[in-house]
Design an enzyme around this catalytic site. Structure first.
Site, PDB file in Angstrom:
ATOM      1  N   CYS A 105       0.858  -1.195   0.000  1.00  0.00           N
ATOM      2  CA  CYS A 105       0.000   0.000   0.000  1.00  0.00           C
ATOM      3  C   CYS A 105       0.887   1.235   0.000  1.00  0.00           C
ATOM      4  O   CYS A 105       0.616   2.228  -0.698  1.00  0.00           O
ATOM      5  CB  CYS A 105      -0.885   0.042   1.249  1.00  0.00           C
ATOM      6  N   CYS A 108       2.247   3.170  -3.238  1.00  0.00           N
ATOM      7  CA  CYS A 108       1.429   4.177  -3.913  1.00  0.00           C
ATOM      8  C   CYS A 108       0.958   5.284  -2.978  1.00  0.00           C
ATOM      9  O   CYS A 108       0.792   6.426  -3.392  1.00  0.00           O
ATOM     10  CB  CYS A 108       0.197   3.526  -4.544  1.00  0.00           C
ATOM     11  N   HIS A 109       0.695   4.934  -1.711  1.00  0.00           N
ATOM     12  CA  HIS A 109       0.020   5.894  -0.818  1.00  0.00           C
ATOM     13  C   HIS A 109       0.926   6.511   0.250  1.00  0.00           C
ATOM     14  O   HIS A 109       0.423   7.277   1.081  1.00  0.00           O
ATOM     15  CB  HIS A 109      -1.159   5.212  -0.114  1.00  0.00           C
ATOM     16  N   CYS A 143      -7.569  -2.087  -4.962  1.00  0.00           N
ATOM     17  CA  CYS A 143      -6.113  -1.900  -4.991  1.00  0.00           C
ATOM     18  C   CYS A 143      -5.404  -3.249  -4.989  1.00  0.00           C
ATOM     19  O   CYS A 143      -4.453  -3.466  -5.742  1.00  0.00           O
ATOM     20  CB  CYS A 143      -5.651  -1.085  -3.783  1.00  0.00           C
ATOM     21  N   CYS A 206     -34.895  -1.997  10.979  1.00  0.00           N
ATOM     22  CA  CYS A 206     -33.836  -1.331  11.744  1.00  0.00           C
ATOM     23  C   CYS A 206     -34.477  -0.262  12.628  1.00  0.00           C
ATOM     24  O   CYS A 206     -34.117  -0.095  13.796  1.00  0.00           O
ATOM     25  CB  CYS A 206     -32.830  -0.664  10.815  1.00  0.00           C
ATOM     26  N   HIS A 210     -33.786   0.672  16.458  1.00  0.00           N
ATOM     27  CA  HIS A 210     -32.786   1.732  16.630  1.00  0.00           C
ATOM     28  C   HIS A 210     -33.325   3.150  16.492  1.00  0.00           C
ATOM     29  O   HIS A 210     -32.633   4.105  16.798  1.00  0.00           O
ATOM     30  CB  HIS A 210     -31.638   1.524  15.640  1.00  0.00           C
ATOM     31  N   ARG A 247     -22.003  -6.658  11.387  1.00  0.00           N
ATOM     32  CA  ARG A 247     -22.999  -6.211  12.373  1.00  0.00           C
ATOM     33  C   ARG A 247     -24.388  -6.200  11.746  1.00  0.00           C
ATOM     34  O   ARG A 247     -25.356  -6.691  12.325  1.00  0.00           O
ATOM     35  CB  ARG A 247     -22.628  -4.817  12.874  1.00  0.00           C
ATOM     36  N   CYS A 251     -27.815  -8.303  12.899  1.00  0.00           N
ATOM     37  CA  CYS A 251     -29.095  -7.668  13.237  1.00  0.00           C
ATOM     38  C   CYS A 251     -30.222  -8.184  12.341  1.00  0.00           C
ATOM     39  O   CYS A 251     -31.329  -8.424  12.807  1.00  0.00           O
ATOM     40  CB  CYS A 251     -28.982  -6.150  13.157  1.00  0.00           C
TER      41      CYS A 251
END
Lengths: 290, 156
Positions: A105, A108-109, A143, A206, A210, A247, A251
């Site tokens: 990585c 390039c970065h 990438c 959801c 939530h 996650r 749920c």
């Protein structure tokens, strides 16, 4: 569908207040006041007033606010936060050459500090080269496969989630600011419809948990708003960093529904929509949860 | 021994009678949210109903409701109202209606419908996250509904 379910979200509140005064006290319980200051110097925004038209929330709260003071304390110090161990591992991976092109990585970065600041705050985001809304995981694998000649990582796997945490950390303290207009709009709309659709044999959306019941106890857990600005999240329960789609999958499964696949267009759309519900909250990952 | 055998015979006879008279989920008749007729014709057993209410794989009602009489079961939720005194607030028929399909009593409620077979959006095979193999049975059997109602009626 969307209209019906949206009406449902508002409808409950009205019915509850009119007919069952006692019930209304149980819905939407705001968390107690607390300030998240990491390492005694970085103050993070854990509540904000969302823009109109995105959700039915009066205030958006970081999931940290709903946790016990013990769990909260672990996140407030990077030496105590077990998520940071994975960030360190990801930094080694960042510098490690992998694949047929002989690149890392870093080739390039440069350093993550130089190149990845602000990235997490704006993702998921429309990517012209892919012709769709992309997540950080999708960019990482893009990438790896197209630029490094390396194998794709499993979407919710340990290496992927740790790398995401390293990238996320570079935006810590910046406000979440995902774009929901332009080319991203249809994806955002789809995510919103998913958020309010009651799935599975338990017919829960959801929003049922939530949006209508954050702050309330469901069995042993206290429901948060299900915000994702703190992801990846280190969970004391399973001792690892957890990704957003893992996650979501848990749920959806808990509604006794057939889940969507991590990395699928559906979950990407849901991620964009849920991220937008937290626009203005700080990026706080990697967070600590029970 | 003899008594036990007799008991067995009665249970077997009871369950045969139950299945003969059982009302299928699609055939349940609601009147203002209430269901007058017993789903099985067999009196509910409050002790069995208590177990359904407190067990995660069965009714798991305590995930959302607090019940003082069941304080031996850990962690009661606060999503729905406390069920203390619910047997005085509602008639047996009203409670049966609420358990069978609470959406007839409370519009758009998040309380699941326990004696219904669909239609569902993206139904799954219990808590596996996988698609079901075939049509899903209701969350509770007809007799379990009667048992839960019998328990709730003891909460005066």
């Amino acid at each position: 569908m969307k209209n019906r379910s949206l009406k449902g979200a508002f409808g409950l509140a009205t019915v509850t207040v009119l007919a069952f005064g006692a019930v209304s006290a149980m819905a939407e319980t705001p968390p107690k006041k607390a300030e998240l200051v990491v390492n005694e110097d970085t103050k993070l925004v854990t509540e904000t007033t969302p823009k109109e038209g995105i959700s039915n929330l009066e205030k958006a709260y970081d999931g940290w606010r709903f946790r016990s003071s013990e769990t909260q304390a672990v996140q407030a110090d990077d030496f105590d936060n077990p998520g940071m161990i994975f960030v360190d591992q990801a930094l080694d991976q960042w510098n490690a050459v992998d694949g047929t092109e002989g690149k890392s990585c870093a080739s390039c970065h440069g350093t993550p500090e130089e190149s990845m600041k602000g990235v997490r705050a704006s993702y998921p985001k429309w990517d012209d080269s892919m012709g769709k809304v992309a997540t950080i995981e999708m960019e990482i694998n893009n990438c790896r496969t197209n630029r490094m000649g390396a194998e794709a990582w499993k979407y919710t796997g340990g290496k992927m989630t740790a790398m995401n945490a390293l990238i996320t950390l570079q935006s810590r303290g910046m406000p979440v600011d995902v774009a929901i207009d332009g080319k991203a709009k249809p994806t955002w709309e789809h995510g919103k419809e998913m958020y309010y659709t009651r799935t599975g044999q338990l017919e829960l959306s959801c929003a049922s948990c939530h949006e209508q019941h954050y702050g309330d106890r469901i069995r042993a857990e206290i429901l948060s708003q299900g915000q994702i600005n703190g992801f990846p999240a280190y969970r004391l329960k399973n001792g690892k960093l957890n990704s957003i789609h893992a996650r979501f999958k848990g749920c959806v499964r808990d509604t006794r529904a057939e889940t969507y696949k991590p990395g699928s267009d559906d979950f990407v759309a849901l991620e964009l929509y849920v991220a937008s519900r937290g626009n203005g909250l700080s990026v706080t990952g990697p967070s600590v949860r029970n | 021994m003899k008594r036990a055998m007799l008991g067995m015979a009665m249970i077997v006879a009871g369950s045969i009678a139950a299945s003969a008279a059982e009302i299928a989920p699609e055939k349940v008749e609601f009147k203002d949210g209430a269901v007058e007729v017993s789903l099985t014709g067999v009196a509910g057993d409050p002790a069995a109903g208590r177990k359904v209410i407190g067990t995660k794989k069965l009714g798991n009602c305590v995930a959302c409701h607090q019940i003082t009489e069941m304080s031996d079961v850990p962690f009661h939720g606060e999503i729905g109202p406390s069920l203390d005194g619910v047997g005085s607030r509602y008639s047996e028929a009203e409670l049966r209606g609420i358990i069978v399909d609470a959406k007839h009593t409370f519009e758009d409620t998040i309380m699941p419908s326990f004696y219904k077979t669909g239609p569902y959006i993206r139904p799954g095979k219990a808590f596996t996250g996988k698609a079901p193999d075939g049509p899903l049975p209701p969350l509770l059997t007809a007799q379990q509904v009667e048992d839960v109602v019998a328990y709730l009626m003891t909460q005066k």
